[in-house]
Write an enzyme that holds these catalytic residues in place. Structure first.
Site, mmCIF file in Angstrom:
data_model
loop_
_atom_site.group_PDB
_atom_site.id
_atom_site.type_symbol
_atom_site.label_atom_id
_atom_site.label_comp_id
_atom_site.label_asym_id
_atom_site.label_seq_id
_atom_site.Cartn_x
_atom_site.Cartn_y
_atom_site.Cartn_z
ATOM 1 N N CYS A 162 22.684 -9.026 -1.006
ATOM 2 C CA CYS A 162 21.730 -8.324 -0.145
ATOM 3 C C CYS A 162 21.668 -6.821 -0.406
ATOM 4 C CB CYS A 162 22.070 -8.569 1.314
ATOM 5 S SG CYS A 162 22.267 -10.299 1.717
ATOM 6 N N HIS A 294 21.434 -1.618 7.687
ATOM 7 C CA HIS A 294 21.407 -2.960 7.118
ATOM 8 C C HIS A 294 21.015 -3.945 8.220
ATOM 9 C CE1 HIS A 294 22.144 -6.098 4.281
ATOM 10 N NE2 HIS A 294 23.118 -6.625 4.992
ATOM 11 N N GLU A 305 28.884 -2.482 11.189
ATOM 12 C CA GLU A 305 28.071 -1.323 10.812
ATOM 13 C C GLU A 305 28.117 -0.247 11.889
ATOM 14 O OE1 GLU A 305 23.784 -0.216 8.752
ATOM 15 O OE2 GLU A 305 24.092 -2.250 9.533
ATOM 16 N N LYS A 326 14.673 -5.329 9.568
ATOM 17 C CA LYS A 326 14.784 -6.790 9.523
ATOM 18 C C LYS A 326 14.287 -7.437 10.808
ATOM 19 C CE LYS A 326 18.635 -7.064 6.211
ATOM 20 N NZ LYS A 326 18.841 -5.622 5.974
ATOM 21 N N HIS A 331 15.104 -10.946 6.736
ATOM 22 C CA HIS A 331 16.007 -10.471 5.678
ATOM 23 C C HIS A 331 15.428 -10.899 4.328
ATOM 24 C CE1 HIS A 331 19.362 -9.398 3.340
ATOM 25 N NE2 HIS A 331 20.332 -9.654 4.213
ATOM 26 N N PHE A 390 27.372 -9.817 0.912
ATOM 27 C CA PHE A 390 28.442 -10.735 0.558
ATOM 28 C C PHE A 390 29.066 -10.283 -0.764
ATOM 29 C CE2 PHE A 390 27.106 -14.924 2.863
ATOM 30 C CZ PHE A 390 27.322 -14.300 4.079
#
Length: 406
Positions: A162, A294, A305, A326, A331, A390
């Site tokens: 991502c 994010h 975050e 998002k 996403h 990830f």
């Protein structure tokens, strides 16, 4: 070290083609998250996603061209075309060997792979298309852009889940800083709203049953989307030579790996990426007025975050506006960072911050200012774009309003 500026932007998003469509959707504000039409008859648990539902490839590509392009590559080419047109760059002024292409993608040509598996395992075809490999390979979008425009500088595909497109922009920034190119096409693309990828994400239990609620009480997961975001980056010297209109300056870049867990993020890694971006940009925490987060809407990611922002900015964290795009588009995987960055440029272009939609109120572990539900009109001079992924990957970019005398 060269100064690096953004002179062109282009995108495909669930709001449709182009930056105006994205900005209009974010400013109204409205959500593009809705049932994905082509999943209606599939055996999936959830159906809401961020899809360009009425996209018609025949309106943009000849049949012979479509046969060579996965949906993700089509999106990348459309976004790139808009970004290049946006620069108004005279073709005669470009040295092709000094312009490169860095594109991020999380899953490459996944529509092509999904179709191939369908043909082999469900329809029992004895063979699949000989174009499967050139369409599905992860570097297809970057190579197609280089071919389309005759760009002979470095071509690189970055697959950091991502964080892919944000990292592609960061690495292009670094190359330009160090004199390795005059201009770069940078960004990312993914189009993975197909049964193969969708079921994989359902299996990991990270998807929300309804919508994306970043940083909100009641948040329950992410929502998949599709799109592409492309930026034209140039050294300041090169941009001034052709009289480019400069949208923003990229001032700093931070990137690291947690090296702790494959799927669980760490506060320390995210915080260090932001610190490194600030140090690279020679900005202090007090200089930052906005963070384009994010913000996936998962319980753990948003908590981490928020804690990382507090670790970096201390008391100033409560003075910073934070929002997650998002919540409007889902996403977009490898394309997420670049499209969100383009949305964040509203802060410079229109003195408007895109909101965090679907916000139901503060959660115990998320208690900062998330620009809830409505855009906010204010002037911003410096901000951060965060992307975490990830693999324990953390990327942060520092952007500032361009000043000739800086």
């Amino acid at each position: 070290m060269n100064r690096v500026v953004i002179t062109g932007i282009g995108c495909v998003s669930p709001f449709g083609y182009g930056v105006p469509a994205l900005w209009s959707g974010l400013a109204q504000p409205r959500s593009a998250i809705a049932p994905v039409p082509w999943l209606e008859n599939e055996q999936v648990a959830y159906r809401n996603g961020g899809a360009w539902a009425d996209y018609q490839p025949q309106n943009h590509f000849a049949n012979s061209r479509q046969a060579l392009l996965d949906r993700a590559s089509q999106f990348a080419l459309l976004a790139c075309q808009e970004a290049i047109e946006h620069t108004g760059h005279p073709a005669a002024g470009i040295r092709p060997n000094r312009v490169g292409v860095y594109i991020g993608t999380a899953v490459g040509g996944s529509d092509t792979l999904s179709q191939a598996y369908q043909e082999l395992l469900v329809s029992d075809y004895p063979v699949i298309s000989p174009l499967t490999v050139p369409k599905a390979m992860a570097n297809a979008a970057a190579s197609q852009i280089s071919l389309q425009y005759g760009l002979r500088g470095p071509s690189l595909t970055i697959a950091t889940a991502c964080a892919s497109s944000t990292q592609a922009v960061g690495e292009a920034f670094r190359l330009l800083q160090n004199g390795g190119a005059d201009a770069m096409i940078a960004g990312g693309t993914d189009a993975c709203l197909n049964p193969l990828t969708w079921k994989a994400w359902e299996a990991i239990r990270a998807m929300a049953p309804d919508t994306c609620r970043p940083f909100s009480q009641g948040r329950s997961g992410m929502v998949l989307g599709e799109g592409a975001g492309i930026l034209v980056l140039e050294t300041l010297e090169h941009a001034l030579l052709h009289g480019a209109r400069i949208l923003a300056e990229i001032a700093g870049y931070g990137s690291n790996c947690d090296a702790v867990d494959l799927v669980k993020p760490s506060v320390e890694g995210a915080a260090q990426a932001m610190r490194d971006a600030l140090a690279d940009a020679r900005l202090t925490p007090a200089d930052i007025q906005y963070i384009n987060a994010h913000g996936t809407g998962t319980v753990l990611n948003d908590k981490v975050e928020t804690a990382a922002v507090k670790a970096v900015f201390a008391e100033h964290a409560r003075n910073i506006a934070i929002s997650s795009v998002k919540s409007s588009i889902g996403h977009l995987m490898g394309a997420a960072g670049a499209v969100e960055l383009i949305g964040g440029l509203m802060a410079f272009e229109q003195n408007t911050l895109p909101p965090t939609l679907n916000y139901l109120g503060p959660a115990e572990d998320c208690d900062l200012d998330y620009v809830p539900n409505r855009p906010r009109h204010c002037q911003v001079d410096a901000w951060l774009k965060n992307s975490f992924a990830f693999g324990g990957l953390n990327v942060s970019l520092a952007l500032k309003r361009y000043e000739a005398s800086a």
